[in-house]
Scaffold this active site. Structure first.
Site, PDB file in Angstrom:
ATOM      1  N   SER A   1      15.782  48.385   9.175  1.00 48.57           N
ATOM      2  CA  SER A   1      16.882  48.773  10.065  1.00 48.57           C
ATOM      3  C   SER A   1      17.579  47.496  10.506  1.00 48.57           C
ATOM      4  O   SER A   1      16.944  46.422  10.522  1.00 48.57           O
ATOM      5  CB  SER A   1      16.297  49.483  11.298  1.00 48.57           C
ATOM      6  OG  SER A   1      17.298  49.624  12.296  1.00 48.57           O
TER       7      SER A   1
ATOM      8  N   TYR B   1       9.579  51.045  17.994  1.00 45.17           N
ATOM      9  CA  TYR B   1      10.276  51.286  16.718  1.00 45.17           C
ATOM     10  C   TYR B   1      10.831  49.981  16.156  1.00 45.17           C
ATOM     11  O   TYR B   1      10.615  49.661  14.982  1.00 45.17           O
ATOM     12  CB  TYR B   1      11.412  52.289  16.946  1.00 45.17           C
ATOM     13  CG  TYR B   1      12.328  52.475  15.762  1.00 45.17           C
ATOM     14  CD1 TYR B   1      11.989  53.339  14.733  1.00 45.17           C
ATOM     15  CD2 TYR B   1      13.546  51.781  15.675  1.00 45.17           C
ATOM     16  CE1 TYR B   1      12.841  53.506  13.638  1.00 45.17           C
ATOM     17  CE2 TYR B   1      14.388  51.943  14.598  1.00 45.17           C
ATOM     18  CZ  TYR B   1      14.035  52.811  13.575  1.00 45.17           C
ATOM     19  OH  TYR B   1      14.877  52.968  12.497  1.00 45.17           O
TER      20      TYR B   1
HETATM   21  N1  NAP Z   1      19.438  57.017  11.113  1.00 41.83           N
HETATM   22  C1  NAP Z   1      19.533  55.775  11.491  1.00 41.83           C
HETATM   23  O1  NAP Z   1      20.398  55.426  12.324  1.00 41.83           O
HETATM   24  C2  NAP Z   1      18.641  54.731  10.895  1.00 41.83           C
HETATM   25  C3  NAP Z   1      18.971  53.396  11.107  1.00 41.83           C
HETATM   26  C4  NAP Z   1      18.163  52.400  10.569  1.00 41.83           C
HETATM   27  C5  NAP Z   1      17.047  52.743   9.856  1.00 41.83           C
HETATM   28  N2  NAP Z   1      16.740  54.059   9.662  1.00 41.83           N
HETATM   29  C6  NAP Z   1      15.526  54.353   8.898  1.00 41.83           C
HETATM   30  O2  NAP Z   1      15.829  55.165   7.787  1.00 41.83           O
HETATM   31  C7  NAP Z   1      14.714  56.007   7.499  1.00 41.83           C
HETATM   32  C8  NAP Z   1      15.170  57.448   7.467  1.00 41.83           C
HETATM   33  O3  NAP Z   1      15.691  57.768   8.756  1.00 41.83           O
HETATM   34  P1  NAP Z   1      16.591  59.053   9.026  1.00 41.83           P
HETATM   35  O4  NAP Z   1      17.631  58.636   9.985  1.00 41.83           O
HETATM   36  O5  NAP Z   1      16.952  59.705   7.763  1.00 41.83           O
HETATM   37  O6  NAP Z   1      15.547  59.944   9.843  1.00 41.83           O
HETATM   38  P2  NAP Z   1      15.419  61.539   9.932  1.00 41.83           P
HETATM   39  O7  NAP Z   1      16.762  62.170   9.839  1.00 41.83           O
HETATM   40  O8  NAP Z   1      14.598  61.799  11.159  1.00 41.83           O
HETATM   41  O9  NAP Z   1      14.577  61.909   8.640  1.00 41.83           O
HETATM   42  C9  NAP Z   1      13.287  61.376   8.483  1.00 41.83           C
HETATM   43  C10 NAP Z   1      12.641  62.042   7.305  1.00 41.83           C
HETATM   44  O10 NAP Z   1      11.327  61.495   7.181  1.00 41.83           O
HETATM   45  C11 NAP Z   1      10.385  62.537   7.116  1.00 41.83           C
HETATM   46  N3  NAP Z   1       9.159  62.086   7.755  1.00 41.83           N
HETATM   47  C12 NAP Z   1       8.951  61.723   9.043  1.00 41.83           C
HETATM   48  N4  NAP Z   1       7.658  61.418   9.223  1.00 41.83           N
HETATM   49  C13 NAP Z   1       7.051  61.570   8.023  1.00 41.83           C
HETATM   50  C14 NAP Z   1       5.718  61.423   7.569  1.00 41.83           C
HETATM   51  N5  NAP Z   1       4.721  61.063   8.387  1.00 41.83           N
HETATM   52  N6  NAP Z   1       5.454  61.643   6.265  1.00 41.83           N
HETATM   53  C15 NAP Z   1       6.439  62.033   5.423  1.00 41.83           C
HETATM   54  N7  NAP Z   1       7.709  62.211   5.785  1.00 41.83           N
HETATM   55  C16 NAP Z   1       8.001  61.985   7.091  1.00 41.83           C
HETATM   56  C17 NAP Z   1      11.012  63.731   7.821  1.00 41.83           C
HETATM   57  O11 NAP Z   1      10.567  64.961   7.265  1.00 41.83           O
HETATM   58  P3  NAP Z   1       9.294  65.747   7.860  1.00 41.83           P
HETATM   59  O12 NAP Z   1       9.492  65.798   9.359  1.00 41.83           O
HETATM   60  O13 NAP Z   1       9.379  67.082   7.202  1.00 41.83           O
HETATM   61  O14 NAP Z   1       8.088  64.984   7.439  1.00 41.83           O
HETATM   62  C18 NAP Z   1      12.488  63.548   7.477  1.00 41.83           C
HETATM   63  O15 NAP Z   1      12.799  64.167   6.249  1.00 41.83           O
HETATM   64  C19 NAP Z   1      13.669  55.721   8.576  1.00 41.83           C
HETATM   65  O16 NAP Z   1      12.734  54.776   8.097  1.00 41.83           O
HETATM   66  C20 NAP Z   1      14.498  55.119   9.690  1.00 41.83           C
HETATM   67  O17 NAP Z   1      13.741  54.287  10.524  1.00 41.83           O
HETATM   68  C21 NAP Z   1      17.504  55.051  10.160  1.00 41.83           C
END
Ligand code: NAP
Length: 254
Positions: free
Chosen positions: A140, A153
């Site tokens: 991130s 986080y």
């Molecule tokens: N969105 C942002 O602004 C942002 C910014 C920087 C970095 N990121 C990073 O990008 C990645 C994806 O984030 P996102 O924004 O797409 O989040 P999200 O919308 O909350 O989606 C997260 C996904 O991960 C899955 N997940 C969560 N815990 C899990 C586990 N223990 N095992 C397997 N799957 C799991 C969830 O599905 P289930 O609940 O069904 O398992 C969901 O499909 C993360 O690493 C996050 O830190 C996001």
């Protein structure tokens, strides 16, 4: 990395950024398998993308990782890319909280840190057998400059940034390349479960489609540390230009 001709496993690929990347790789003709905890979400994403496969997979569970790795490498012997995307994020306020919220802290550490260590270690024996393989770790912009409402986080993402540098170095003489993909704030469900939205100043979340386009373009280069859009200035304000040289100096050929 080569963004075509791969067999790719994406943790958390059923929704959010993981789904965006899964669909983009799928459209390019790669074989894509998505993993996550909610079967209904995975099944809906796979149904919307004929040919995409899914597996119920909990990146926070050592048992699930062991079973999932065995199943995936057996069903998909050409699997050569693992994208460690699953992540969770919680607010903590050490100034006002009466006690530490052990449950949410543990979920951040188990998923964002231990999940990436365990998934990488579990797939590496298989990946090393492939002629060309890649591990992509999602960090991130907040890995480089933390946002204090998410203190744990941000620290987990800083951990993954550091670990990814070492993993890349250790694997440099194998067939496995290691990439860090650092998203900016992207409009997903990540912060949806928070008690209140964090204050992001003037920043606005990047639409998922725009993020996916930019991330795929970055992944198609030879770059290994890939801050996307607004993550770039958070990266650059923290990582000194000489950081790569200093890393090489202290690591040498070790
Ligand atoms: N969105 C942002 O602004 C942002 C910014 C920087 C970095 N990121 C990073 O990008 C990645 C994806 O984030 P996102 O924004 O797409 O989040 P999200 O919308 O909350 O989606 C997260 C996904 O991960 C899955 N997940 C969560 N815990 C899990 C586990 N223990 N095992 C397997 N799957 C799991 C969830 O599905 P289930 O609940 O069904 O398992 C969901 O499909 C993360 O690493 C996050 O830190 C996001």
């Amino acid at each position: 990395m080569n963004t075509t001709g791969n067999t790719i496993f994406i943790t958390g690929g059923g929704s959010g950024i993981g789904r965006g990347l899964a669909e983009a790789f799928h459209k390019l003709g790669n074989k894509v398998i998505i993993g996550g905890r909610r079967e209904s979400v995975l099944a809906a994403t796979a149904a919307a993308n004929p040919g995409m496969e899914f597996i119920v997979f909990d990146a926070a569970s050592p048992e699930s990782i062991t079973a999932g790795t065995a199943e995936l490498t057996q069903r998909f012997p050409t699997l050569n890319v693992v994208i460690n995307n699953a992540g969770v994020q919680w607010q903590h306020n050490f100034a006002t909280q009466a006690v530490l919220d052990e449950t949410s802290v543990a979920s951040e550490i188990d998923t964002n840190i231990l999940g990436i260590l365990r998934v990488s270690a579990a797939f590496l024996p298989h990946l090393k057998q492939q002629p060309a393989a890649t591990i992509v770790n999602l960090t991130s912009g907040l890995a480089f400059t933390p946002m204090a409402v998410y203190p744990v986080y941000c620290a987990t993402k800083a951990f993954v940034h550091s670990f990814t540098m070492s993993l890349r170095h250790q694997l440099r003489e194998t067939s496995v390349r290691v990439i860090e993909l650092a998203p900016p704030w992207v409009a997903t469900d990540l912060a949806a479960a928070q008690p209140e939205q964090a204050e992001h100043g003037d920043m606005k979340p990047l639409p998922l489609a725009d993020f996916t386009t930019a991330a795929m373009a970055a992944l198609a280069t030879d770059g290994e540390e890939l801050p996307i859009a607004n993550a770039q200035f958070l990266h650059d304000s923290s990582v000194a230009p000489q950081a790569t040289k200093v890393f090489a100096m202290i690591n040498g050929a070790h």
